[in-house]
Design a protein around this motif. Structure first.
Motif, PDB file in Angstrom:
ATOM      1  N   ALA B 132       0.836  -1.210   0.000  1.00 41.33           N
ATOM      2  CA  ALA B 132       0.000   0.000   0.000  1.00 41.33           C
ATOM      3  C   ALA B 132       0.869   1.258   0.000  1.00 41.33           C
ATOM      4  N   ILE B 133       1.965   1.246   0.739  1.00 40.23           N
ATOM      5  CA  ILE B 133       2.848   2.419   0.770  1.00 40.23           C
ATOM      6  C   ILE B 133       3.457   2.656  -0.617  1.00 40.23           C
ATOM      7  N   ARG B 135       2.228   1.703  -3.488  1.00 37.13           N
ATOM      8  CA  ARG B 135       1.146   2.151  -4.379  1.00 37.13           C
ATOM      9  C   ARG B 135       0.905   3.649  -4.195  1.00 37.13           C
ATOM     10  N   THR B 136       0.860   4.084  -2.945  1.00 34.46           N
ATOM     11  CA  THR B 136       0.647   5.501  -2.658  1.00 34.46           C
ATOM     12  C   THR B 136       1.836   6.332  -3.134  1.00 34.46           C
ATOM     13  N   GLU B 138       3.793   5.768  -5.625  1.00 34.35           N
ATOM     14  CA  GLU B 138       3.707   5.964  -7.070  1.00 34.35           C
ATOM     15  C   GLU B 138       2.608   6.975  -7.424  1.00 34.35           C
ATOM     16  N   ALA B 139       1.462   6.850  -6.763  1.00 35.82           N
ATOM     17  CA  ALA B 139       0.342   7.759  -7.067  1.00 35.82           C
ATOM     18  C   ALA B 139       0.733   9.209  -6.809  1.00 35.82           C
ATOM     19  N   LEU B 140       1.518   9.447  -5.765  1.00 43.41           N
ATOM     20  CA  LEU B 140       1.863  10.817  -5.398  1.00 43.41           C
ATOM     21  C   LEU B 140       3.093  11.328  -6.148  1.00 43.41           C
ATOM     22  N   SER B 165       2.386  -1.319  -8.619  1.00 39.55           N
ATOM     23  CA  SER B 165       3.358  -0.245  -8.356  1.00 39.55           C
ATOM     24  C   SER B 165       4.765  -0.785  -8.110  1.00 39.55           C
ATOM     25  N   ARG B 168       6.861  -0.969 -11.051  1.00 37.30           N
ATOM     26  CA  ARG B 168       7.221   0.291 -11.726  1.00 37.30           C
ATOM     27  C   ARG B 168       8.086   1.226 -10.880  1.00 37.30           C
ATOM     28  N   ALA B 252       1.609   7.763   4.164  1.00 35.59           N
ATOM     29  CA  ALA B 252       0.788   8.487   3.181  1.00 35.59           C
ATOM     30  C   ALA B 252       0.855   9.990   3.431  1.00 35.59           C
TER      31      ALA B 252
END
Lengths: 260, 260
Positions: B132-133, B135-136, B138-140, B165, B168, B252
C-alpha cells in the motif's frame, strides 16, 4: 475471590464465541466481542458496558493491575483456563483477555456539531480499512465518523484495526446517506466527496473552515453517483501512474487536509 | 497454437507453486510469482521478464486481447486447465492468469537522483503495508523507495497490495540503512525520519525543496535509534488520543507533504 469458567460448553463462553463470529448475532443481541489486553482495557476506560470479562489465570497473574481494573469494570468477571482461552481466541498468540460488551449508542443527526469536521464512509467493506481510517481520524482530531453501508464496525477485525478508536470516536450510523447529507447541508455544513477524477477541485484549494463532512467511497467503486450529485467533488492531485490511492490512504490524506 | 499444461505435477507448475509460497525459493532462483489479469498485464507492460505465462482456456477466451498480449511477452506461454489453476491460485476467485517472472534489477545508490524525493522503509513487516505504501508513493509521484529489513517485496501479498506499483517504482534494496543514509547525505540530500514524538519538528514546518529522503519505521517499534541519530526527526502533529498513526497512514501523510 473470582468465579471460574473452565468448560468450553458453558453458555457464556458459547455466547462469546457466537458473538465474535457472527455479525447477525451481534445485531440481534446488541453485544460485541473484544480480545486482547489493550482493547479490553480501552473498553473499561471508555465506559463501555462490559457484560462479561474473561481472563486466564496466567494473564491475571502477569498483568495484575490491568486485569483487576478490567474485571472491576465488568458486570461479571471470570477466570478461565487456557483451553477456554483457545476456544475464545481469534488470534495466533492469545493474550488471555476477552470481553463481551454492549454496543455503544450511536450519534444522532441532531447531535452532529455543525462546526465540526466529519468523515463519512460509504460502503467501506474491508474491516481493516474501516478500523485504520477510524484510528487515523481519532489521531488527527476528526470530530466523528458517519458510516453508511459499511462492514460491521463491531467485528473483531474492525475493532482490532481501530486499536480502540472505534470505542472512542463518535459514530453516526446512517441508513440513508443522501437524506442525511441533505440534512447536514441544511445545518450549514459543507459536504465534499472524494474522487479520482482529476478535473474535480483540488483538495488543497477548497476552504476547510467551519463545519465539514467529507465522503470517502467504497474500495473498488468509490463514492456512489447519488452521493456525488449532492456534494462538491474534490480530488487528491496525483502525479504518478498508479490508478488511484486506496480508500484508507485517500482517507488519511483527506482528513489531514481537513484538520491542518 | 499454444502449448498446454494439464498436469499439476508438471515441473513448471511445481516451480511456480514453490516460488509463490517461499521467500527463500524466490531468493535462490531470482523468480517471483504474479496472479491475476491486472498484475500479469502490468508485468508485460513494464517489460518485466516473464519466464512462463499460464492462462486458463476460459480466461483466454474471455480476455482475448489481454491474454494474447501477456502471452506474446512471455518467454513461454501455456494454456492450463481449471484444475491446474486451482493448484496455482492463492485467491478465492482465481482469474485464470499467472506469471512466473524474473526479479527486476534494484536501483543502485549511485543512480539515486540527489534532487529526487525518496521514501525509506525500515523493517516494514506487513506485506499489505509495504504494497500500500508503494502504491501511494507511485500515485503521489515519489521518485523511488529505499527498503531495508522489510518483508519480501516480491511476495504475492506485497505485489497484490501494490497493484502493480512494485513493478514500476524504482527500489533500492539497502542492507545497511545507516551507511546508505550517510552516503545520501554526502550527495547533498536532506534525510528525515518520522516519529510519534510530539517534540520533534512538525512535518508541515520543514523545507521540502531539493533532494529528500524520509524514513518510515517498523509498524510496532518505529524508526531505530541508530537511524534516528543520523536524521532530522519529524512528526505528524496529532490532536486526538489514538496512540499514533499506523505505519502506512503515517507514510501516506508524509509523502503527501513531501510532494505538495
Amino acid at each position: 475471590m473470582m468465579n471460574r469458567l473452565d468448560s468450553v460448553s458453558n453458555e457464556k463462553i458459547k455466547l462469546a464465541v457466537k458473538i465474535a463470529a457472527s455479525s447477525k448475532a451481534r445485531k440481534e443481541t446488541g453485544l460485541f466481542f473484544l480480545e486482547g489486553l489493550r482493547l479490553c482495557r480501552d473498553s473499561a476506560l471508555t465506559g463501555t458496558v462490559i457484560r462479561y470479562a474473561f481472563v486466564t489465570d496466567k494473564s491475571y497473574e502477569k498483568f495484575g493491575d490491568d486485569a483487576e481494573f478490567i474485571c472491576s469494570k465488568a458486570n461479571e468477571a471470570y477466570l478461565i483456563s487456557e483451553t477456554v482461552a483457545d476456544k475464545l481466541s481469534l488470534t495466533q498468540t492469545p493474550q488471555g483477555f476477552f470481553c463481551l460488551c454492549e454496543k455503544c449508542s450511536s450519534l444522532s443527526l441532531s447531535s452532529v456539531d455543525s462546526e465540526g469536521k466529519y468523515i463519512a464512509l460509504e460502503n467501506i467493506q474491508d474491516p481493516a480499512n474501516l478500523g485504520a481510517i477510524c484510528r487515523t481520524a481519532e489521531a488527527l482530531g476528526i470530530t466523528g465518523a458517519i458510516l453508511c453501508g459499511c462492514c460491521d464496525r463491531y467485528s473483531p477485525k474492525s475493532q482490532r484495526a481501530a486499536m480502540g478508536s472505534l470505542l472512542r470516536l463518535p459514530v453516526l450510523e446512517s441508513d440513508d446517506l443522501c437524506r442525511d447529507i441533505e440534512l447536514l447541508k441544511e445545518k450549514g455544513m459543507a459536504v465534499y466527496a472524494t474522487s479520482p477524477d482529476s478535473s474535480a477541485e483540488k483538495i488543497t484549494e477548497i476552504p476547510m473552515d467551519g463545519g465539514i463532512v467529507c465522503v470517502i467511497g467504497n474500495e473498488g467503486n468509490g463514492v456512489s453517483d447519488e452521493v456525488f450529485s449532492l456534494c462538491r467533488k474534490v480530488t487528491i492531485p496525483m502525479k504518478g501512474n498508479a490508478e488511484s490511492l486506496n480508500a484508507s490512504m485517500a482517507a488519511a490524506i483527506t482528513m489531514w487536509e481537513m484538520m491542518k
